[in-house]
Scaffold this motif. Sequence first.
Motif, PDB file in Angstrom:
ATOM      1  N   LEU A 280      -8.326   7.218  -3.137  1.00  0.00           N
ATOM      2  CA  LEU A 280      -8.549   6.133  -4.100  1.00  0.00           C
ATOM      3  C   LEU A 280      -7.699   4.906  -3.763  1.00  0.00           C
ATOM      4  O   LEU A 280      -8.170   3.760  -3.829  1.00  0.00           O
ATOM      5  CB  LEU A 280      -8.236   6.618  -5.520  1.00  0.00           C
ATOM      6  CG  LEU A 280      -9.220   7.635  -6.117  1.00  0.00           C
ATOM      7  CD1 LEU A 280      -8.716   8.122  -7.472  1.00  0.00           C
ATOM      8  CD2 LEU A 280     -10.615   7.016  -6.261  1.00  0.00           C
ATOM      9  N   VAL A 281      -6.438   5.141  -3.375  1.00  0.00           N
ATOM     10  CA  VAL A 281      -5.579   4.026  -2.958  1.00  0.00           C
ATOM     11  C   VAL A 281      -6.140   3.379  -1.687  1.00  0.00           C
ATOM     12  O   VAL A 281      -6.147   2.149  -1.558  1.00  0.00           O
ATOM     13  CB  VAL A 281      -4.133   4.515  -2.722  1.00  0.00           C
ATOM     14  CG1 VAL A 281      -3.279   3.393  -2.122  1.00  0.00           C
ATOM     15  CG2 VAL A 281      -3.512   5.004  -4.026  1.00  0.00           C
ATOM     16  N   LEU A 282      -6.621   4.203  -0.759  1.00  0.00           N
ATOM     17  CA  LEU A 282      -7.224   3.688   0.472  1.00  0.00           C
ATOM     18  C   LEU A 282      -8.364   2.721   0.164  1.00  0.00           C
ATOM     19  O   LEU A 282      -8.435   1.617   0.732  1.00  0.00           O
ATOM     20  CB  LEU A 282      -7.733   4.847   1.330  1.00  0.00           C
ATOM     21  CG  LEU A 282      -8.679   4.482   2.477  1.00  0.00           C
ATOM     22  CD1 LEU A 282      -7.959   3.650   3.523  1.00  0.00           C
ATOM     23  CD2 LEU A 282      -9.287   5.738   3.089  1.00  0.00           C
TER      24      LEU A 282
ATOM     25  N   PRO B 257       0.820  -1.229   0.000  1.00  0.00           N
ATOM     26  CA  PRO B 257       0.000   0.000   0.000  1.00  0.00           C
ATOM     27  C   PRO B 257       0.846   1.267   0.000  1.00  0.00           C
ATOM     28  O   PRO B 257       0.492   2.252  -0.676  1.00  0.00           O
ATOM     29  CB  PRO B 257      -0.805  -0.125   1.300  1.00  0.00           C
ATOM     30  CG  PRO B 257      -0.904  -1.588   1.558  1.00  0.00           C
ATOM     31  CD  PRO B 257       0.412  -2.143   1.091  1.00  0.00           C
ATOM     32  N   GLY B 258       1.974   1.261   0.732  1.00  0.00           N
ATOM     33  CA  GLY B 258       2.829   2.452   0.752  1.00  0.00           C
ATOM     34  C   GLY B 258       3.430   2.752  -0.604  1.00  0.00           C
ATOM     35  O   GLY B 258       3.472   3.911  -1.046  1.00  0.00           O
ATOM     36  N   ILE B 259       3.897   1.713  -1.286  1.00  0.00           N
ATOM     37  CA  ILE B 259       4.466   1.905  -2.623  1.00  0.00           C
ATOM     38  C   ILE B 259       3.389   2.362  -3.599  1.00  0.00           C
ATOM     39  O   ILE B 259       3.616   3.266  -4.422  1.00  0.00           O
ATOM     40  CB  ILE B 259       5.137   0.599  -3.102  1.00  0.00           C
ATOM     41  CG1 ILE B 259       6.378   0.318  -2.256  1.00  0.00           C
ATOM     42  CG2 ILE B 259       5.502   0.685  -4.584  1.00  0.00           C
ATOM     43  CD1 ILE B 259       6.982  -1.064  -2.476  1.00  0.00           C
ATOM     44  N   LEU B 260       2.199   1.758  -3.527  1.00  0.00           N
ATOM     45  CA  LEU B 260       1.082   2.179  -4.383  1.00  0.00           C
ATOM     46  C   LEU B 260       0.729   3.642  -4.156  1.00  0.00           C
ATOM     47  O   LEU B 260       0.488   4.401  -5.100  1.00  0.00           O
ATOM     48  CB  LEU B 260      -0.149   1.317  -4.109  1.00  0.00           C
ATOM     49  CG  LEU B 260      -0.196  -0.082  -4.727  1.00  0.00           C
ATOM     50  CD1 LEU B 260      -1.464  -0.800  -4.279  1.00  0.00           C
ATOM     51  CD2 LEU B 260      -0.140   0.011  -6.253  1.00  0.00           C
ATOM     52  N   MET B 261       0.709   4.023  -2.892  1.00  0.00           N
ATOM     53  CA  MET B 261       0.389   5.405  -2.539  1.00  0.00           C
ATOM     54  C   MET B 261       1.418   6.363  -3.148  1.00  0.00           C
ATOM     55  O   MET B 261       1.065   7.389  -3.744  1.00  0.00           O
ATOM     56  CB  MET B 261       0.390   5.517  -1.009  1.00  0.00           C
ATOM     57  CG  MET B 261      -0.337   6.701  -0.429  1.00  0.00           C
ATOM     58  SD  MET B 261      -0.406   6.472   1.377  1.00  0.00           S
ATOM     59  CE  MET B 261      -1.001   8.074   1.858  1.00  0.00           C
ATOM     60  N   GLY B 262       2.694   6.010  -3.031  1.00  0.00           N
ATOM     61  CA  GLY B 262       3.736   6.865  -3.595  1.00  0.00           C
ATOM     62  C   GLY B 262       3.662   6.949  -5.108  1.00  0.00           C
ATOM     63  O   GLY B 262       3.770   8.039  -5.688  1.00  0.00           O
ATOM     64  N   LEU B 263       3.470   5.806  -5.772  1.00  0.00           N
ATOM     65  CA  LEU B 263       3.389   5.806  -7.237  1.00  0.00           C
ATOM     66  C   LEU B 263       2.175   6.587  -7.721  1.00  0.00           C
ATOM     67  O   LEU B 263       2.249   7.318  -8.726  1.00  0.00           O
ATOM     68  CB  LEU B 263       3.326   4.364  -7.749  1.00  0.00           C
ATOM     69  CG  LEU B 263       4.599   3.522  -7.534  1.00  0.00           C
ATOM     70  CD1 LEU B 263       4.364   2.092  -8.011  1.00  0.00           C
ATOM     71  CD2 LEU B 263       5.790   4.141  -8.267  1.00  0.00           C
TER      72      LEU B 263
END
Length: 425
Positions: A404-406, A176-182
């Motif tokens: 949206l990532v959440l 989730p952290g990597i997705l959030m950053g990307l």
Amino acid sequence: MDVAILFLVFVGGLVIGIPVAITLGLSSLAYLLVAGIPPVVMPQKMYAGMDVFVLLSIPGFILAGNLMNRGGITHRIIRFANALVGWIRGGLGLTNIAASMLFGGITGTAVADAASIGGVMIPGMKKAGYPSDFSAAVTAASSTVGPIIPPSVPMIIVGALSGISVGKMFIAGAVPGILMGLAMMVTCYIISVRKNFPHQPWQGGGEVVRSFGGAIWALAMTFLIIYGLLSGLSTPTETAIIASVYAFVVGAFIYRELPLREVPKILIDSAVSAAGILALVGFANVFGWILVSERIPQMIADGVLSLTGNKYVVILLINLLLLFVGMFMETIAALIILFVPLLSLATAVGIDPLHFATFAVLNLMIGLTTPPVGVCLFVCAGIARLPLAPVVVAIVPFLVTNILVLFAVSYFPPLATWLPSILTP
């Protein structure tokens, strides 16, 4: 009536600007006095809340982050991130986000990220021609990645509250952290193209290699933390101590940017920061004990389940509640008060505890960038020397992206649970 006094004092304290920890303490004390409960219960419950072994890791991780920050990590990570993405349109904004992703794997706290990265990147972006509000907004938004990518102080708190493995929590936050950053990088790029923000020339593969060589000791700290936890060689508390010793050696003897005369001040500053967090834990534990005594969590769970037993609707309601609470309450206080009752509700409808813990932490991290109590917003607006309003407007696209990532993490559990399932027994 007793519970009404509790909430009136709590809400009143927040409205007039009393710090959250003190507000929790005052409201709890008011309840005890009105209910006729001996005030000696308060220090007893405070101590019980703080007397959890895993919480000892918090001072260690804070100290490790401070030692590495003062020892030359920040500018090395920024240089490496800039070599990777600085040549793209809006490159300094992308560098800001990439640096936060890398830096978050060391400090575990969003405010430390916002202050450290922001102190370098916001003036640099302004000088390069980026608007001040955008510079502050991208820094505040990206700082929330820190407590998602391991290590993470909020996840340590969750582990102490629920008994969920801190090691599994750390691993669950990685994807989730990597997705959030990307996702924030994509948003930053789109805004940069539309507004024709500047970019830097490609510095060549040699600079990527050189900057990586300079940052490798810092980046290796994340591997050290994760390996220690996953291998079973060390507990979170022992890992934090090892990380602190490692940070001291790297800063003082490898990077040679950590003067030994500054170590006592760093120790004191770290102790003060840790004491503030643990005091908040103690006061919040008293508040939470009162809620449990009054059966408030059970009433909330029963109320929601009387409306719906649908897992996906419950996830939506939990997310909406936590997004709202995150606008007004400090993250750790919100976790201590709400996590256990909401975990009971989540498990009642079949939500995996690890999955729930991950999207709950992610949710409250977003609250660090929402007014009126978004701490990272205030930090970055202060560095940029701007009032809060323009920064709030500029951060809206990043907030939408993070939400949206959440919801992706909330409704697709493998994003949180797959990696822990293959890396931990």
